[in-house]
Design a protein around this motif. Structure first.
Motif, PDB file in Angstrom:
ATOM      1  N   GLU A   1     -18.950  33.189  21.864  1.00 17.96           N
ATOM      2  CA  GLU A   1     -18.352  34.472  21.454  1.00 17.96           C
ATOM      3  C   GLU A   1     -17.411  34.274  20.271  1.00 17.96           C
ATOM      4  O   GLU A   1     -16.764  33.235  20.161  1.00 17.96           O
ATOM      5  CB  GLU A   1     -17.484  35.024  22.593  1.00 17.96           C
ATOM      6  CG  GLU A   1     -18.214  35.398  23.847  1.00 17.96           C
ATOM      7  CD  GLU A   1     -17.231  35.675  24.985  1.00 17.96           C
ATOM      8  OE1 GLU A   1     -16.065  35.209  24.884  1.00 17.96           O
ATOM      9  OE2 GLU A   1     -17.623  36.328  25.939  1.00 17.96           O
ATOM     10  N   GLY A   2     -17.326  35.302  19.426  1.00 13.22           N
ATOM     11  CA  GLY A   2     -16.288  35.301  18.391  1.00 13.22           C
ATOM     12  C   GLY A   2     -16.760  34.838  17.030  1.00 13.22           C
ATOM     13  O   GLY A   2     -16.056  34.983  16.035  1.00 13.22           O
TER      14      GLY A   2
ATOM     15  N   ASP B   1     -19.154  34.982  13.636  1.00 15.07           N
ATOM     16  CA  ASP B   1     -19.790  36.077  12.895  1.00 15.07           C
ATOM     17  C   ASP B   1     -21.193  36.287  13.475  1.00 15.07           C
ATOM     18  O   ASP B   1     -21.879  35.327  13.817  1.00 15.07           O
ATOM     19  CB  ASP B   1     -19.919  35.694  11.409  1.00 15.07           C
ATOM     20  CG  ASP B   1     -18.525  35.496  10.810  1.00 15.07           C
ATOM     21  OD1 ASP B   1     -17.544  35.829  11.512  1.00 15.07           O
ATOM     22  OD2 ASP B   1     -18.422  34.987   9.692  1.00 15.07           O
ATOM     23  N   GLY B   2     -21.577  37.559  13.602  1.00 13.20           N
ATOM     24  CA  GLY B   2     -22.932  37.836  14.069  1.00 13.20           C
ATOM     25  C   GLY B   2     -22.973  38.144  15.556  1.00 13.20           C
ATOM     26  O   GLY B   2     -24.034  38.383  16.115  1.00 13.20           O
TER      27      GLY B   2
END
Lengths: 198, 188
Positions: B87-88, B90-91
């Motif tokens: 998580e976290g 980009d994308g």
């Protein structure tokens, strides 16, 4: 005077700043996960030095072209073009006031904890470096910066004893990698700037 | 804390040392919940980066958070019940079953998480690991899965815990500097 006017008064004609920082990081449940401190120096238009001293040494120098990150314990230096790093920290907007409005939607956050707050929301919609940053202003200028990141983590940085327009020692915003370290990332020559992924 | 000098006389592993190592590993296995906070530097050839790391292990479940300098922009790798999510970055969130593959596909960084979870505690991850011991009978260098793991520094606890671990395989490097061996709230 609202907070923005106070911030502008603080950054008005500012050439450089040198002071101390005390950083605390809280996780999404509000638990304190890090406490660190050190020195921060800024020099218009795009140079800065962020030196963690406690609990561990780490040096970050932005010399105007590149950002160097040196971890003595890890014997590694990473280097990136500065254009990428700049969007990461609202601090850079301090010494380049035009940058503040270019990168952020600025609004007044009222006053709390004895400070007048400016709220910054990144204009760049996709993959913002943070969801919101807040700058707390007092008579001495920028006293606190808080940053909320997309994972709900909050970073709070308190600043102390700012010196305005100091004459910096030579090399304050210059970095020479020591002998026996790994250098990673891309060293650019002046002409070509290429963004790197995180 | 004692710093092992770089030129250590790595005596060949003999029965007594190996027995002590196995005992240490058994003691570690009896503590399935552990955590540390520190810094990590990762590189693949001349690409790489560093940041702050918080590693919390609960048996096979693990939550690893990495944060960039200054703004502490962070991303997390979480394995729960065999499911892994990243998580976290980009994308948006990525899902999978192998943390090493998930991270490599997202960032190009090679971190052998499962093995590292053992190495960082001074233990072998699998049976094929080979250890060279240092002066106090503690692992100085560990060879496993093509990786060479150097133990540069240990703390003064008993049993001693690593403070600086440098792992390398071909042009991939993972270096850890441990600040605290449990990620509870820091004492100011």
């Amino acid at each position: 005077q609202d907070a923005r006017a106070r911030l502008d008064a603080f950054t008005q004609g500012l050439e450089g700043l040198d002071g101390r920082f005390h950083q605390r990081v809280f996780d999404a449940d509000g638990r304190l996960t890090e406490e660190s401190s050190g020195r921060v120096a800024l020099s218009a238009p795009r140079q800065f030095r962020w030196e963690y001293e406690r609990p561990f040494p780490q040096l970050i120098v932005a010399d105007g072209d590149q950002v160097w990150i040196y971890d003595p314990d890890l014997e590694q230096v990473s280097v990136r073009p500065q254009s990428y790093e700049e969007q990461q920290s609202p601090l850079a907007a301090l010494i380049d006031p035009g940058e503040l409005d270019r990168q952020f939607r600025v609004s007044d956050g009222g006053s709390a904890d004895g400070l007048h707050w400016v709220v910054l929301a990144p204009k760049k919609a996709e993959n913002p470096q943070f969801t919101e940053a807040r700058l707390g202003i007092d008579a001495g200028g920028l006293a606190r910066m808080t940053i909320a990141d997309p994972l709900g983590q909050k970073t709070e940085i308190a600043f102390q004893n700012w010196k305005r327009d100091p004459d910096f020692a030579a090399g304050t915003f210059h970095f020479e990698p020591p002998e026996d370290v790994d250098i990673v990332g891309q060293q650019i020559d002046r002409a070509e700037i290429t963004p790197l992924r995180p | 804390c004692a710093t092992a000098p770089r030129q250590i006389d790595t005596r060949p592993a003999d029965a007594a040392l190996l027995a002590a190592q196995s005992a240490r590993e058994a003691a570690l296995a009896a503590q399935p919940d552990w955590s540390f906070v520190g810094r990590i530097a990762v590189s693949a050839g001349d690409d790489g980066g560093s940041g702050r790391i918080e590693w919390r292990q609960h048996g096979d479940d693990v939550a690893i958070r990495l944060a960039a300098p200054v703004t502490r922009r962070s991303w997390s790798l979480i394995r729960e019940g065999g499911e892994v999510r990243l998580e976290g970055l980009d994308g948006g969130t990525r899902y999978g079953r192998d943390p090493q593959v998930l991270l490599y596909e997202a960032t190009g960084w090679l971190i052998p998480f499962d093995a590292l979870g053992a190495w960082v505690r001074g233990a072998r991850a699998g049976a094929d690991a080979r250890i060279e011991f240092g002066p106090q009978g503690r692992p100085a260098t560990l060879h496993e899965g093509g990786w060479t793991v150097d133990y540069r520094e240990w703390d003064a606890a008993t049993p001693a815990r690593p403070l600086r671990v440098f792992a390398e395989r071909d042009d991939a490097r993972v270096r850890l500097a441990i600040e605290r061996w449990d990620a509870a709230t820091p004492t100011p």
